[in-house]
Design an enzyme around this catalytic site. Sequence first.
Site, PDB file in Angstrom:
ATOM      1  N   ASP A 173       0.727  -4.428  -3.435  1.00  0.00           N
ATOM      2  CA  ASP A 173      -0.345  -3.440  -3.343  1.00  0.00           C
ATOM      3  C   ASP A 173      -0.960  -3.459  -1.944  1.00  0.00           C
ATOM      4  O   ASP A 173      -1.619  -4.430  -1.565  1.00  0.00           O
ATOM      5  CB  ASP A 173      -1.409  -3.750  -4.400  1.00  0.00           C
ATOM      6  N   HIS A 204       0.813  -0.762  -6.171  1.00  0.00           N
ATOM      7  CA  HIS A 204      -0.378  -0.167  -6.763  1.00  0.00           C
ATOM      8  C   HIS A 204       0.030   0.925  -7.756  1.00  0.00           C
ATOM      9  O   HIS A 204       0.969   1.674  -7.535  1.00  0.00           O
ATOM     10  CB  HIS A 204      -1.248   0.435  -5.656  1.00  0.00           C
TER      11      HIS A 204
END
Length: 412
Positions: A173, A204
């Site tokens: 992420d 993400h």
Amino acid sequence: MTPTAPTIRIPASDGSGSFDAYLALPPSGHGPGIVLAQEIFGVNATMRAVADHYAEEGYVVLVPDLFWRQQPGIQLGYTEADFQRAFGLYQGFNETLGVADIQASLNALRERPECSGQAGVLGFCLGGKLAYLAACHTDADVAVGYYGVGIEKALDDAQGLRGRLVLHIAENDAFCPPEARAAILAALSGREQTELYVYPGVDHAFARQGGDHFHKPSALMAHQRSVAAFKAAMGPHPDFSALWDKHCEHEFATRDVAATMATMVAEPYVNHIPTMTGGVGHTMLSRFYQHHFVNSNPPDTTLVPISRTIGATQIVDELLFCFTHTCEIDWMLPGIAPTGKRVEIPLVAIVKFRGDKLYHEHIYWDQASVLVQIGKLDPTGLPVAGIETARKLLDEHQPSNTLMAAWALSAP
């Protein structure tokens, strides 16, 4: 919100106005509550689908419009233009007021007759951080956050943590780089009732179905952990064992397809892993049960339970599946004419539930052993066995390593 969406109105705690919230109810009409904190894209179709999913799990779910102070009713997609607009709203978002709106939503949820009293928070992206902050600053009974953005900047707030907290962190992420992840893990690991999970190799929004970064295995694992946390803190606790037994009774004893389907969610699925038989969705699965399963098992079919493990979301059954091959068994031996042979096979059933209904079945067995037992596979020179696998399951003292020629060479 869409004009037809079921919504309620919630007064803001600071007296500045009120805001809409999408409401999703479980099939039973009542249960523990969850406030679902949105991504930066508003209360869009994705968030409503998540709410509906958790409602099917047995929760009364409320999705407040947390952007109402900037612009009510935001529902964005995932194009580049949508992202730019969403990011602008995120930059102008007041987290303190957002947490206050979550507390107001928790209050409204607990006051509803459908809610059993306890209520937690679930959040994604922006909502993932708000779920963490809610665990620190609201009376939520449990909070679950997915890939929260900026949690590392609010670790001092952890001194106010109460109740259960679960955080799902994506290893790749960019909004939570390695140094931020390390700070979160260092600050929160080892705390009582706090669970931190890092999902390797995913990005993400790995749990957003249909998204560019969707990773089904990680999403499934995270969802199971999330539901387990909600159930541990708030319930509900259906009797999975009784539900599964009733389902099997309709499959193998009464052989009633309608009753079998009634034990399942509206759109269930079944996958017999070795033969890829079963069905996805009510229509296909009903057809499968009616024409290829419930009425296609030999009359002497028996299930011999060996062990049963009951988890927060599923049952794992270990059993012997026994029958005489007196009819064609479409789902296990499609296209094979009856041989009259006796078959006893270890079988594992992994049965997932949503609320008090079956959602899916993953069924595993050793197809090579079945083929050996009906005389369709010559085991000579192959590392496969026949009915011996079932007998050794019942008696661990049966010979081991009989297929290993090298076993004799390791004798002392």
